[in-house]
Write a protein that holds these residues in place. Structure first.
Motif, PDB file in Angstrom:
ATOM      1  N   MET A   1      73.534  11.953 -53.645  1.00 44.62           N
ATOM      2  CA  MET A   1      73.043  11.629 -54.789  1.00 44.62           C
ATOM      3  C   MET A   1      71.923  12.564 -54.850  1.00 44.62           C
ATOM      4  SD  MET A   1      71.847   7.987 -56.772  1.00 44.62           S
ATOM      5  CE  MET A   1      70.432   8.173 -57.873  1.00 44.62           C
ATOM      6  N   TRP A   2      70.889  12.567 -54.065  1.00 45.45           N
ATOM      7  CA  TRP A   2      69.956  13.554 -54.119  1.00 45.45           C
ATOM      8  C   TRP A   2      69.958  14.810 -53.118  1.00 45.45           C
ATOM      9  CZ3 TRP A   2      68.987   8.128 -53.568  1.00 45.45           C
ATOM     10  CH2 TRP A   2      68.790   7.513 -54.675  1.00 45.45           C
ATOM     11  N   PRO A   3      70.160  16.056 -53.825  1.00 43.98           N
ATOM     12  CA  PRO A   3      70.393  17.013 -52.797  1.00 43.98           C
ATOM     13  C   PRO A   3      68.995  17.329 -51.981  1.00 43.98           C
ATOM     14  CG  PRO A   3      70.999  17.714 -55.133  1.00 43.98           C
ATOM     15  CD  PRO A   3      70.519  16.138 -55.147  1.00 43.98           C
ATOM     16  N   SER A   4      68.956  17.811 -51.107  1.00 42.71           N
ATOM     17  CA  SER A   4      67.899  17.926 -50.320  1.00 42.71           C
ATOM     18  C   SER A   4      66.845  19.032 -50.938  1.00 42.71           C
ATOM     19  CB  SER A   4      68.037  18.770 -48.713  1.00 42.71           C
ATOM     20  OG  SER A   4      68.738  19.721 -48.856  1.00 42.71           O
ATOM     21  N   ALA A   5      67.235  19.982 -51.660  1.00 43.99           N
ATOM     22  CA  ALA A   5      66.488  20.962 -52.380  1.00 43.99           C
ATOM     23  C   ALA A   5      65.626  20.012 -53.317  1.00 43.99           C
ATOM     24  CB  ALA A   5      67.181  22.074 -53.129  1.00 43.99           C
ATOM     25  N   GLU A   6      65.932  19.043 -53.870  1.00 42.06           N
ATOM     26  CA  GLU A   6      65.268  18.208 -54.727  1.00 42.06           C
ATOM     27  C   GLU A   6      64.238  17.352 -54.235  1.00 42.06           C
ATOM     28  OE1 GLU A   6      65.601  18.600 -58.022  1.00 42.06           O
ATOM     29  OE2 GLU A   6      67.156  20.049 -57.844  1.00 42.06           O
ATOM     30  N   GLY A   7      64.049  17.256 -52.915  1.00 36.58           N
ATOM     31  CA  GLY A   7      62.791  16.582 -52.245  1.00 36.58           C
ATOM     32  C   GLY A   7      63.312  15.130 -51.905  1.00 36.58           C
TER      33      GLY A   7
ATOM     34  N   PRO B   1      64.891  11.062 -52.129  1.00 37.38           N
ATOM     35  CA  PRO B   1      65.218   9.971 -53.108  1.00 37.38           C
ATOM     36  C   PRO B   1      63.895   9.622 -53.935  1.00 37.38           C
ATOM     37  CG  PRO B   1      65.042   9.056 -51.039  1.00 37.38           C
ATOM     38  CD  PRO B   1      65.116  10.605 -50.849  1.00 37.38           C
ATOM     39  N   PRO B   2      64.045   8.988 -55.010  1.00 36.39           N
ATOM     40  CA  PRO B   2      62.666   8.850 -55.773  1.00 36.39           C
ATOM     41  C   PRO B   2      61.859   7.605 -54.945  1.00 36.39           C
ATOM     42  CG  PRO B   2      64.768   7.718 -56.973  1.00 36.39           C
ATOM     43  CD  PRO B   2      65.167   8.606 -55.866  1.00 36.39           C
TER      44      PRO B   2
ATOM     45  N   PHE C   1      69.747  13.717 -63.434  1.00 35.45           N
ATOM     46  CA  PHE C   1      68.400  13.289 -63.812  1.00 35.45           C
ATOM     47  C   PHE C   1      67.870  14.280 -64.141  1.00 35.45           C
ATOM     48  CE2 PHE C   1      70.127   9.866 -61.169  1.00 35.45           C
ATOM     49  CZ  PHE C   1      69.956   8.877 -61.580  1.00 35.45           C
ATOM     50  N   HIS C   2      67.390  14.552 -65.560  1.00 39.43           N
ATOM     51  CA  HIS C   2      66.765  15.615 -66.017  1.00 39.43           C
ATOM     52  C   HIS C   2      65.263  15.528 -65.951  1.00 39.43           C
ATOM     53  CE1 HIS C   2      65.867  13.949 -69.943  1.00 39.43           C
ATOM     54  NE2 HIS C   2      66.930  13.444 -69.936  1.00 39.43           N
ATOM     55  N   ARG C   3      64.673  14.472 -65.804  1.00 36.70           N
ATOM     56  CA  ARG C   3      63.116  14.280 -65.881  1.00 36.70           C
ATOM     57  C   ARG C   3      62.683  13.253 -65.122  1.00 36.70           C
ATOM     58  NH1 ARG C   3      61.549  14.047 -71.697  1.00 36.70           N
ATOM     59  NH2 ARG C   3      62.740  11.995 -71.394  1.00 36.70           N
ATOM     60  N   ILE C   4      61.733  13.229 -64.343  1.00 33.75           N
ATOM     61  CA  ILE C   4      61.129  12.149 -63.690  1.00 33.75           C
ATOM     62  C   ILE C   4      59.479  12.273 -63.889  1.00 33.75           C
ATOM     63  CG2 ILE C   4      60.817  11.091 -61.329  1.00 33.75           C
ATOM     64  CD1 ILE C   4      63.117  12.207 -60.432  1.00 33.75           C
ATOM     65  N   ILE C   5      58.944  11.326 -64.480  1.00 32.30           N
ATOM     66  CA  ILE C   5      57.719  11.450 -64.775  1.00 32.30           C
ATOM     67  C   ILE C   5      56.826  10.617 -63.905  1.00 32.30           C
ATOM     68  CG2 ILE C   5      58.164  12.052 -67.203  1.00 32.30           C
ATOM     69  CD1 ILE C   5      57.824   9.346 -67.890  1.00 32.30           C
ATOM     70  N   LYS C   6      55.538  10.836 -63.916  1.00 30.59           N
ATOM     71  CA  LYS C   6      54.474   9.971 -62.983  1.00 30.59           C
ATOM     72  C   LYS C   6      54.528   8.401 -63.182  1.00 30.59           C
ATOM     73  CE  LYS C   6      51.658  13.625 -61.886  1.00 30.59           C
ATOM     74  NZ  LYS C   6      50.523  14.262 -61.517  1.00 30.59           N
ATOM     75  N   GLN C   7      54.907   7.961 -64.458  1.00 29.47           N
ATOM     76  CA  GLN C   7      55.019   6.584 -64.633  1.00 29.47           C
ATOM     77  C   GLN C   7      56.304   6.020 -64.031  1.00 29.47           C
ATOM     78  OE1 GLN C   7      54.433   8.558 -67.139  1.00 29.47           O
ATOM     79  NE2 GLN C   7      52.413   8.396 -67.792  1.00 29.47           N
ATOM     80  N   PRO C   8      56.374   4.840 -63.956  1.00 29.97           N
ATOM     81  CA  PRO C   8      57.729   4.296 -63.297  1.00 29.97           C
ATOM     82  C   PRO C   8      58.870   4.208 -64.165  1.00 29.97           C
ATOM     83  CG  PRO C   8      56.093   2.383 -63.653  1.00 29.97           C
ATOM     84  CD  PRO C   8      55.602   3.665 -63.953  1.00 29.97           C
ATOM     85  N   LEU C   9      59.280   5.567 -64.589  1.00 27.80           N
ATOM     86  CA  LEU C   9      60.507   5.672 -65.605  1.00 27.80           C
ATOM     87  C   LEU C   9      61.348   6.598 -65.042  1.00 27.80           C
ATOM     88  CD1 LEU C   9      61.742   4.809 -68.361  1.00 27.80           C
ATOM     89  CD2 LEU C   9      60.417   6.594 -69.306  1.00 27.80           C
ATOM     90  N   VAL C  10      62.592   6.702 -65.126  1.00 27.24           N
ATOM     91  CA  VAL C  10      63.528   7.771 -64.818  1.00 27.24           C
ATOM     92  C   VAL C  10      64.345   7.894 -65.992  1.00 27.24           C
ATOM     93  CG1 VAL C  10      65.447   8.496 -63.182  1.00 27.24           C
ATOM     94  CG2 VAL C  10      63.558   7.199 -62.285  1.00 27.24           C
TER      95      VAL C  10
END
Length: 53
Positions: free
Chosen positions: A1-7, A9-10, A38-47
């Protein structure tokens, strides 16, 4: 689900929203989010996700 290039899991806020975290993890395990961008992950707890029409 999360490619290693993306860093990886959330960050999850299990203490604040245990049911939501469990649901997200279980759905991810079952493949529900496969091919979902997942096009945007912001600092608030929202995906935010994107759905192509």
């Amino acid at each position: 689900m999360w490619p290693s290039a993306e860093g990886g899991p959330p960050e999850m806020y299990y203490k604040h929203a245990p049911r939501t975290c469990r649901n997200f993890i279980e759905l991810a395990r079952r493949g529900y989010y496969d091919n979902v961008k997942f096009h945007r992950i912001i600092k608030q707890p929202l995906v935010a996700t994107s759905v192509e029409h």
